[in-house]
Design a protein around this motif. Structure first.
Motif, PDB file in Angstrom:
ATOM      1  N   GLY A   1       0.815  -1.207   0.000  1.00  0.00           N
ATOM      2  CA  GLY A   1       0.000   0.000   0.000  1.00  0.00           C
ATOM      3  C   GLY A   1       0.850   1.258   0.000  1.00  0.00           C
ATOM      4  O   GLY A   1       0.556   2.225  -0.711  1.00  0.00           O
ATOM      5  N   HIS A   2       1.920   1.248   0.792  1.00  0.00           N
ATOM      6  CA  HIS A   2       2.818   2.406   0.823  1.00  0.00           C
ATOM      7  C   HIS A   2       3.508   2.608  -0.526  1.00  0.00           C
ATOM      8  O   HIS A   2       3.632   3.739  -1.002  1.00  0.00           O
ATOM      9  CB  HIS A   2       3.866   2.252   1.926  1.00  0.00           C
ATOM     10  N   ARG A   3       3.946   1.514  -1.132  1.00  0.00           N
ATOM     11  CA  ARG A   3       4.591   1.626  -2.448  1.00  0.00           C
ATOM     12  C   ARG A   3       3.612   2.155  -3.481  1.00  0.00           C
ATOM     13  O   ARG A   3       3.958   3.012  -4.308  1.00  0.00           O
ATOM     14  CB  ARG A   3       5.143   0.270  -2.884  1.00  0.00           C
ATOM     15  N   LEU A   4       2.379   1.659  -3.458  1.00  0.00           N
ATOM     16  CA  LEU A   4       1.360   2.108  -4.404  1.00  0.00           C
ATOM     17  C   LEU A   4       1.043   3.585  -4.191  1.00  0.00           C
ATOM     18  O   LEU A   4       0.906   4.348  -5.153  1.00  0.00           O
ATOM     19  CB  LEU A   4       0.101   1.262  -4.254  1.00  0.00           C
ATOM     20  N   LYS A   5       0.950   4.003  -2.941  1.00  0.00           N
ATOM     21  CA  LYS A   5       0.678   5.410  -2.636  1.00  0.00           C
ATOM     22  C   LYS A   5       1.808   6.297  -3.145  1.00  0.00           C
ATOM     23  O   LYS A   5       1.567   7.362  -3.725  1.00  0.00           O
ATOM     24  CB  LYS A   5       0.513   5.580  -1.129  1.00  0.00           C
ATOM     25  N   ASP A   6       3.050   5.862  -2.950  1.00  0.00           N
ATOM     26  CA  ASP A   6       4.191   6.647  -3.428  1.00  0.00           C
ATOM     27  C   ASP A   6       4.174   6.761  -4.946  1.00  0.00           C
ATOM     28  O   ASP A   6       4.435   7.834  -5.503  1.00  0.00           O
ATOM     29  CB  ASP A   6       5.504   6.020  -2.966  1.00  0.00           C
ATOM     30  N   ARG A   7       3.864   5.665  -5.620  1.00  0.00           N
ATOM     31  CA  ARG A   7       3.816   5.700  -7.090  1.00  0.00           C
ATOM     32  C   ARG A   7       2.680   6.582  -7.584  1.00  0.00           C
ATOM     33  O   ARG A   7       2.828   7.313  -8.565  1.00  0.00           O
ATOM     34  CB  ARG A   7       3.682   4.291  -7.650  1.00  0.00           C
ATOM     35  N   ALA A   8       1.527   6.521  -6.909  1.00  0.00           N
ATOM     36  CA  ALA A   8       0.391   7.359  -7.305  1.00  0.00           C
ATOM     37  C   ALA A   8       0.723   8.831  -7.088  1.00  0.00           C
ATOM     38  O   ALA A   8       0.359   9.685  -7.906  1.00  0.00           O
ATOM     39  CB  ALA A   8      -0.852   6.959  -6.520  1.00  0.00           C
ATOM     40  N   THR A   9       1.424   9.129  -6.007  1.00  0.00           N
ATOM     41  CA  THR A   9       1.818  10.513  -5.737  1.00  0.00           C
ATOM     42  C   THR A   9       2.782  10.999  -6.811  1.00  0.00           C
ATOM     43  O   THR A   9       2.644  12.122  -7.317  1.00  0.00           O
ATOM     44  CB  THR A   9       2.468  10.617  -4.346  1.00  0.00           C
TER      45      THR A   9
END
Length: 115
Positions: A46-54
Protein backbone atom coordinates in the motif's frame (compact mmCIF):
# COMPACT_ATOMS: atom_id res chain seq x y z
CA UNK A 1 40.45 -36.37 27.00
CA UNK A 2 40.75 -32.95 25.40
CA UNK A 3 39.58 -34.32 22.05
CA UNK A 4 36.49 -35.89 23.55
CA UNK A 5 35.62 -32.68 25.36
CA UNK A 6 36.08 -30.70 22.14
CA UNK A 7 33.78 -32.97 20.12
CA UNK A 8 31.24 -33.19 22.92
CA UNK A 9 31.13 -29.38 23.16
CA UNK A 10 30.92 -29.07 19.38
CA UNK A 11 28.01 -31.54 19.28
CA UNK A 12 26.16 -29.74 22.05
CA UNK A 13 26.64 -26.36 20.30
CA UNK A 14 25.45 -27.80 16.99
CA UNK A 15 22.40 -29.31 18.71
CA UNK A 16 21.53 -26.04 20.43
CA UNK A 17 22.00 -24.12 17.18
CA UNK A 18 19.81 -26.56 15.20
CA UNK A 19 17.11 -26.61 17.87
CA UNK A 20 17.02 -22.82 17.99
CA UNK A 21 16.82 -22.59 14.20
CA UNK A 22 13.99 -25.15 14.01
CA UNK A 23 12.02 -23.43 16.79
CA UNK A 24 12.34 -20.06 15.02
CA UNK A 25 11.09 -21.56 11.77
CA UNK A 26 8.17 -23.23 13.56
CA UNK A 27 7.21 -19.92 15.17
CA UNK A 28 7.29 -18.28 11.74
CA UNK A 29 4.88 -20.87 10.37
CA UNK A 30 2.14 -20.47 13.00
CA UNK A 31 -1.16 -19.04 11.71
CA UNK A 32 -0.78 -15.86 13.78
CA UNK A 33 2.72 -15.25 12.45
CA UNK A 34 1.65 -15.91 8.86
CA UNK A 35 -1.27 -13.49 9.25
CA UNK A 36 1.03 -10.82 10.67
CA UNK A 37 3.49 -11.31 7.81
CA UNK A 38 0.70 -11.03 5.25
CA UNK A 39 -0.57 -7.85 6.90
CA UNK A 40 2.92 -6.34 6.88
CA UNK A 41 3.35 -7.18 3.20
CA UNK A 42 -0.03 -5.61 2.40
CA UNK A 43 0.89 -2.44 4.27
CA UNK A 44 4.23 -2.23 2.46
CA UNK A 45 2.49 -2.74 -0.90
CA UNK A 46 0.00 0.00 0.00
CA UNK A 47 2.82 2.41 0.82
CA UNK A 48 4.59 1.63 -2.45
CA UNK A 49 1.36 2.11 -4.40
CA UNK A 50 0.68 5.41 -2.64
CA UNK A 51 4.19 6.65 -3.43
CA UNK A 52 3.82 5.70 -7.09
CA UNK A 53 0.39 7.36 -7.31
CA UNK A 54 1.82 10.51 -5.74
CA UNK A 55 4.70 10.53 -8.23
CA UNK A 56 2.23 9.99 -11.07
CA UNK A 57 0.03 12.87 -9.89
CA UNK A 58 3.07 15.16 -9.64
CA UNK A 59 4.10 14.20 -13.18
CA UNK A 60 0.59 14.93 -14.45
CA UNK A 61 0.54 18.33 -12.72
CA UNK A 62 3.94 19.22 -14.17
CA UNK A 63 2.75 18.23 -17.66
CA UNK A 64 -0.43 20.25 -17.22
CA UNK A 65 1.53 23.33 -16.14
CA UNK A 66 3.90 22.95 -19.09
CA UNK A 67 1.03 22.55 -21.56
CA UNK A 68 -0.81 25.52 -20.05
CA UNK A 69 2.32 27.65 -20.48
CA UNK A 70 2.59 26.52 -24.11
CA UNK A 71 -1.05 27.40 -24.75
CA UNK A 72 -0.65 30.79 -23.05
CA UNK A 73 2.32 31.54 -25.31
CA UNK A 74 0.44 30.37 -28.40
CA UNK A 75 -2.62 32.49 -27.58
CA UNK A 76 -0.57 35.52 -26.59
CA UNK A 77 -1.82 35.52 -23.01
CA UNK A 78 1.66 36.13 -21.66
CA UNK A 79 1.90 39.58 -23.28
CA UNK A 80 2.98 42.46 -21.05
CA UNK A 81 0.21 44.46 -19.38
CA UNK A 82 0.96 47.55 -21.51
CA UNK A 83 0.03 45.68 -24.71
CA UNK A 84 -3.49 44.46 -24.02
CA UNK A 85 -5.38 43.13 -27.04
CA UNK A 86 -8.17 45.19 -28.57
CA UNK A 87 -11.63 44.58 -27.11
CA UNK A 88 -13.74 42.12 -29.02
CA UNK A 89 -16.96 43.11 -30.73
CA UNK A 90 -20.12 41.14 -30.25
CA UNK A 91 -21.10 39.22 -33.36
CA UNK A 92 -24.76 38.69 -32.48
CA UNK A 93 -26.60 42.01 -32.23
CA UNK A 94 -30.31 42.14 -31.51
CA UNK A 95 -32.34 43.55 -34.38
CA UNK A 96 -35.76 44.72 -33.21
CA UNK A 97 -36.94 45.14 -36.83
CA UNK A 98 -36.33 41.48 -37.63
CA UNK A 99 -39.58 39.43 -37.66
CA UNK A 100 -37.78 36.57 -35.86
CA UNK A 101 -37.12 38.82 -32.87
CA UNK A 102 -39.56 38.09 -30.04
CA UNK A 103 -39.80 40.08 -26.83
CA UNK A 104 -38.95 37.89 -23.88
CA UNK A 105 -41.79 39.25 -21.80
CA UNK A 106 -44.48 38.23 -24.35
CA UNK A 107 -43.19 34.76 -25.17
CA UNK A 108 -44.26 31.93 -22.91
CA UNK A 109 -42.23 28.76 -22.50
CA UNK A 110 -45.15 26.81 -21.06
CA UNK A 111 -45.82 23.87 -23.39
CA UNK A 112 -49.17 23.13 -21.77
CA UNK A 113 -50.57 26.62 -22.21
CA UNK A 114 -52.62 25.81 -25.35
CA UNK A 115 -54.31 22.72 -23.91
Amino acid sequence: MFRRSFWFTTGVAAGVWATTKVNRKLRQLTPESLAAQAANKAIEAGHRLKDRATDFALDIRAGMAQREAELDDALGLTAPVDELPAPRRFTAIENHNNPKYVERSTYSYNRNEDH
